[in-house]
Design a protein around this motif. Structure first.
Motif, PDB file in Angstrom:
ATOM      1  N   UNK A 160      40.811  31.961  36.137  1.00 46.08           N
ATOM      2  CA  UNK A 160      41.833  31.941  35.086  1.00 46.08           C
ATOM      3  C   UNK A 160      41.269  31.617  33.704  1.00 46.08           C
ATOM      4  N   UNK A 161      40.003  31.216  33.654  1.00 46.26           N
ATOM      5  CA  UNK A 161      39.404  30.819  32.378  1.00 46.26           C
ATOM      6  C   UNK A 161      39.215  32.026  31.462  1.00 46.26           C
ATOM      7  N   UNK A 162      39.638  31.871  30.227  1.00 46.32           N
ATOM      8  CA  UNK A 162      39.539  32.937  29.230  1.00 46.32           C
ATOM      9  C   UNK A 162      38.731  32.448  28.039  1.00 46.32           C
ATOM     10  N   UNK A 163      37.955  33.312  27.424  1.00 46.90           N
ATOM     11  CA  UNK A 163      38.067  34.760  27.490  1.00 46.90           C
ATOM     12  C   UNK A 163      37.327  35.412  28.660  1.00 46.90           C
ATOM     13  N   UNK A 164      36.414  34.706  29.322  1.00 50.10           N
ATOM     14  CA  UNK A 164      35.723  35.298  30.468  1.00 50.10           C
ATOM     15  C   UNK A 164      35.195  34.192  31.363  1.00 50.10           C
ATOM     16  N   UNK A 165      34.766  34.574  32.577  1.00 50.59           N
ATOM     17  CA  UNK A 165      34.284  33.600  33.550  1.00 50.59           C
ATOM     18  C   UNK A 165      33.360  34.289  34.554  1.00 50.59           C
ATOM     19  N   UNK A 166      32.644  33.492  35.340  1.00 55.98           N
ATOM     20  CA  UNK A 166      31.730  34.038  36.344  1.00 55.98           C
ATOM     21  C   UNK A 166      32.463  34.714  37.497  1.00 55.98           C
ATOM     22  N   UNK A 167      33.664  34.263  37.807  1.00 61.61           N
ATOM     23  CA  UNK A 167      34.380  34.748  38.990  1.00 61.61           C
ATOM     24  C   UNK A 167      34.755  36.219  38.848  1.00 61.61           C
ATOM     25  N   UNK A 168      35.206  36.612  37.666  1.00 63.63           N
ATOM     26  CA  UNK A 168      35.673  37.984  37.496  1.00 63.63           C
ATOM     27  C   UNK A 168      34.560  39.017  37.664  1.00 63.63           C
ATOM     28  N   UNK A 169      33.302  38.626  37.467  1.00 63.01           N
ATOM     29  CA  UNK A 169      32.208  39.582  37.666  1.00 63.01           C
ATOM     30  C   UNK A 169      31.484  39.388  38.996  1.00 63.01           C
ATOM     31  N   UNK A 170      31.914  38.406  39.769  1.00 60.83           N
ATOM     32  CA  UNK A 170      31.286  38.145  41.069  1.00 60.83           C
ATOM     33  C   UNK A 170      31.197  39.393  41.949  1.00 60.83           C
ATOM     34  N   UNK A 171      32.250  40.213  42.062  1.00 60.39           N
ATOM     35  CA  UNK A 171      32.151  41.403  42.921  1.00 60.39           C
ATOM     36  C   UNK A 171      31.137  42.438  42.432  1.00 60.39           C
TER      37      UNK A 171
END
Length: 180
Positions: A160-171
């Motif tokens: 949920x952290x914005x503007x970006x985070x490690x989780x969203x690019x994990x895949x």
């Protein structure tokens, strides 16, 4: 400025904790305890935990094994990031990394400077990626582990952290390994 977007759903990660020490036992691992408490309080899952002596090959082998485990998304190690002859955790991490997250060390140093002043130069905290897994090597002090989690990792490991985070690019961390 960074923020948590409460409209997004939290995604729990599976995090392994490795303590590196020639003298501590798991029962005496205060830094590991700090990380376990913080990651579980945040809603993540403890995937594995162990302690190893300051032996570069053994540390690298364990990091590789966890990177190959599909049930582990993140590895946090604590200890062995200093300057003495037995401090080999950073070298073991770099033996495993496909890519280093150079800014992690920079941001950790900035956070440490606010807490311990110029003594921050003695830490070699590092972060990287291998086989679709994030790895972070943190100092062995519980204060440094608190600082790394509270000021950096709790945000970057929160989808949920914005503007970006490690989780969203994990895949996408291992997309170079997939067939086209």
């Amino acid at each position: 400025m960074s923020r948590i977007d409460e409209t997004k759903e939290f995604i729990p990660l599976r995090i392994a904790v490795l303590a590196v020490s020639d003298t501590r036992t798991l029962a005496e691992d205060k830094s590991g305890d700090v990380l376990v408490q913080r990651l579980t309080d945040a809603g993540h899952h403890l995937a594995a935990r162990m302690i190893l002596k300051d032996e570069r090959a053994a540390i690298a082998d364990q990091l590789r094994a966890w990177c190959n485990d599909p049930e582990i998304d993140v590895i946090l190690s604590t200890g062995g990031t200093g300057l003495t002859g037995r401090d080999v955790t950073v070298e073991a991490h770099r033996d495993v990394y496909e890519k280093e997250v150079e800014a992690f060390a920079t941001v950790f140093t900035m956070v440490s400077m606010q807490k311990i002043g110029t003594s921050a130069v003695q830490s070699r905290a590092t972060g990287g990626v291998a086989n679709g897994t994030y790895l972070f090597a943190l100092p062995g002090s519980s204060g440094a582990c608190k600082d790394a989690w509270d000021e950096i990792l709790r945000f970057q490991l929160d989808y949920r952290h914005r503007p970006c985070n490690f989780v969203e690019i994990l895949p996408r961390l291992d997309e170079h390994m997939r067939r086209k």
